[in-house]
Scaffold this motif. Structure first.
Motif, mmCIF file in Angstrom:
data_model
loop_
_atom_site.group_PDB
_atom_site.id
_atom_site.type_symbol
_atom_site.label_atom_id
_atom_site.label_comp_id
_atom_site.label_asym_id
_atom_site.label_seq_id
_atom_site.Cartn_x
_atom_site.Cartn_y
_atom_site.Cartn_z
ATOM 1 N N TRP A 9 0.828 -1.205 0.000
ATOM 2 C CA TRP A 9 0.000 0.000 0.000
ATOM 3 C C TRP A 9 0.866 1.261 0.000
ATOM 4 O O TRP A 9 1.874 1.328 0.695
ATOM 5 C CB TRP A 9 -0.896 0.033 1.235
ATOM 6 N N THR A 10 0.451 2.253 -0.783
ATOM 7 C CA THR A 10 0.977 3.616 -0.665
ATOM 8 C C THR A 10 -0.221 4.544 -0.756
ATOM 9 O O THR A 10 -1.110 4.343 -1.593
ATOM 10 C CB THR A 10 1.969 3.972 -1.788
ATOM 11 N N ILE A 38 16.625 7.800 -1.317
ATOM 12 C CA ILE A 38 16.074 6.453 -1.140
ATOM 13 C C ILE A 38 16.594 5.912 0.189
ATOM 14 O O ILE A 38 17.791 5.956 0.447
ATOM 15 C CB ILE A 38 16.494 5.533 -2.303
ATOM 16 N N PRO A 39 15.724 5.401 1.086
ATOM 17 C CA PRO A 39 14.288 5.190 0.892
ATOM 18 C C PRO A 39 13.503 6.498 0.965
ATOM 19 O O PRO A 39 13.962 7.494 1.520
ATOM 20 C CB PRO A 39 13.915 4.258 2.043
ATOM 21 N N VAL A 57 9.475 3.406 1.264
ATOM 22 C CA VAL A 57 9.646 2.494 0.141
ATOM 23 C C VAL A 57 11.067 2.639 -0.390
ATOM 24 O O VAL A 57 11.624 3.727 -0.429
ATOM 25 C CB VAL A 57 8.614 2.754 -0.981
ATOM 26 N N ALA A 58 11.636 1.507 -0.812
ATOM 27 C CA ALA A 58 13.009 1.511 -1.294
ATOM 28 C C ALA A 58 13.141 0.588 -2.484
ATOM 29 O O ALA A 58 12.462 -0.441 -2.578
ATOM 30 C CB ALA A 58 13.977 1.085 -0.186
ATOM 31 N N ALA A 59 14.019 0.973 -3.394
ATOM 32 C CA ALA A 59 14.315 0.196 -4.599
ATOM 33 C C ALA A 59 15.753 0.491 -4.994
ATOM 34 O O ALA A 59 16.341 1.479 -4.542
ATOM 35 C CB ALA A 59 13.366 0.587 -5.732
ATOM 36 N N PRO A 60 16.364 -0.356 -5.838
ATOM 37 C CA PRO A 60 17.744 -0.097 -6.259
ATOM 38 C C PRO A 60 17.907 1.202 -7.043
ATOM 39 O O PRO A 60 18.978 1.807 -7.030
ATOM 40 C CB PRO A 60 18.082 -1.308 -7.137
ATOM 41 N N PRO A 65 11.977 -1.965 -9.498
ATOM 42 C CA PRO A 65 10.820 -2.228 -8.639
ATOM 43 C C PRO A 65 11.106 -2.025 -7.161
ATOM 44 O O PRO A 65 12.232 -2.205 -6.689
ATOM 45 C CB PRO A 65 10.488 -3.698 -8.935
ATOM 46 N N VAL A 66 10.054 -1.649 -6.446
ATOM 47 C CA VAL A 66 10.123 -1.525 -4.991
ATOM 48 C C VAL A 66 10.403 -2.901 -4.397
ATOM 49 O O VAL A 66 9.735 -3.879 -4.723
ATOM 50 C CB VAL A 66 8.799 -0.959 -4.444
ATOM 51 N N LEU A 67 11.407 -2.961 -3.534
ATOM 52 C CA LEU A 67 11.759 -4.208 -2.855
ATOM 53 C C LEU A 67 11.370 -4.186 -1.383
ATOM 54 O O LEU A 67 11.249 -5.236 -0.767
ATOM 55 C CB LEU A 67 13.267 -4.469 -2.969
ATOM 56 N N ILE A 68 11.219 -2.975 -0.825
ATOM 57 C CA ILE A 68 10.940 -2.840 0.598
ATOM 58 C C ILE A 68 9.809 -1.839 0.797
ATOM 59 O O ILE A 68 9.799 -0.761 0.186
ATOM 60 C CB ILE A 68 12.184 -2.369 1.373
#
Length: 318
Positions: A9-10, A38-39, A57-60, A65-68
């Protein structure tokens, strides 16, 4: 709805796993300019049926894509908190791991975690931390953290074909390689995203997934080159196909001759940290002791190589 395996969810929207960070920010009414940090923290009043304050939210990278997704759980008015674990267990069953700590004598219970539990799903991990007391945050009073992480292996599936195709092209170029220089280092190097040994099995699978996601320009060193290198060496080589490459035994960074490559370097006289001399980029790096003869020789050769700029520590950006 506690459909952890499908997405996160966001704001007030449920997004599927595979949504990029940029997409999550757009949906969460965040500013695109914030993608440099990031995040990212987005406002989120509710998630998975729980009252929340915000989600990190975090991504490379923005287009990965969001991983966390980590949710600050709103402190309930009655001070109770066990309902989070009970409601998750009602959906997911008993946790894979559970721990609790008596924090009544802790000088600041809000800074401690009094209960912790994890659940392992198909491609998604769920963790719940409940603080010893409500913790003050910029988003409000938080009573705990609900932490979701999507597996690298799942997230990398759309990106692996291109990364593997690039590896195949590099392997083909290595068949007619001309090694311009091999450099000996005192410090032992290690494969990126490895466990220190030769990547194999699940370690290899995760390494390839993380490379495709986080460092797509880091390629696996082709066997004709890897077989010539120990864990204390790296090489500069080229092929007749107008390609040059820096390689450790495991990791390679390739570029076309005539294109521009900038490598960052710590000058031996001003070595980074506790006497380390680094050479590389975000995708590829080697390091050695501050007075490394091998790295000094490599920098000298790269300086003579057209199209390569070695940016020393303290240089102004190009």
């Amino acid at each position: 709805m506690q459909d952890f395996e499908r997405g996160f969810w966001t704001g007030t929207s449920f997004l599927p796993w595979g949504t990029t960070l940029a997409g999550a920010v757009r949906d969460g009414a965040g500013s695109p300019a914030r993608l440099r940090r990031i995040p990212l923290r987005l406002r989120c009043p509710e998630a998975f049926g729980f009252g929340t304050l915000a989600v990190d939210v975090a991504a490379p990278a923005p287009e990965r894509p969001v991983l966390i997704a980590a949710y600050l759980l709103a402190a309930p008015g009655d001070g109770g908190s066990e309902h989070w674990a009970d409601r998750i267990e009602a959906t997911l069953g008993d946790p894979a791991y559970r721990a609790s700590v008596d924090v009544r004598d802790h000088p600041d219970p809000s800074s401690a975690v009094r209960s912790y539990a994890t659940w392992t799903l198909d491609g998604v991990s769920v963790a719940l931390s409940v603080y010893g007391a409500a913790r003050r945050t910029r988003a409000g009073r938080a009573a705990g953290l609900l932490f979701l992480s999507w597996s690298h292996e799942r997230a990398a599936l759309p990106y692996l074909p291109d990364w593997r195709a690039a590896n195949e092209r590099l392997a083909s170029a290595a068949e007619t390689a001309d090694v311009l220089g091999t450099f000996r280092l005192d410090a032992e190097q290690a494969p990126k995203f490895g466990d220190g040994g030769e990547p194999a099995g699940s370690t290899l699978v995760e390494r390839e997934a993380r490379l495709a996601l986080e460092c797509p320009f880091t390629l696996a060193t082709p066997e004709p080159i890897a077989s010539r290198l120990s864990s204390h060496e790296f090489a500069l080589w080229q092929s007749p196909a107008r390609l040059r490459c820096l390689s450790t035994r495991w990791d390679s960074l390739a570029w076309r001759t005539g294109s521009r490559l900038t490598l960052a370097s710590a000058d031996p006289a001003s070595a980074i940290g506790a006497g380390w001399f680094l050479l590389g980029t975000r995708n590829w790096c080697v390091r050695d002791h501050a007075r490394s003869r091998g790295l000094t020789d490599a920098v000298a050769l790269l300086d003579r190589t057209g199209g390569v700029r070695v940016k020393r520590a303290g240089d102004h950006a190009a």
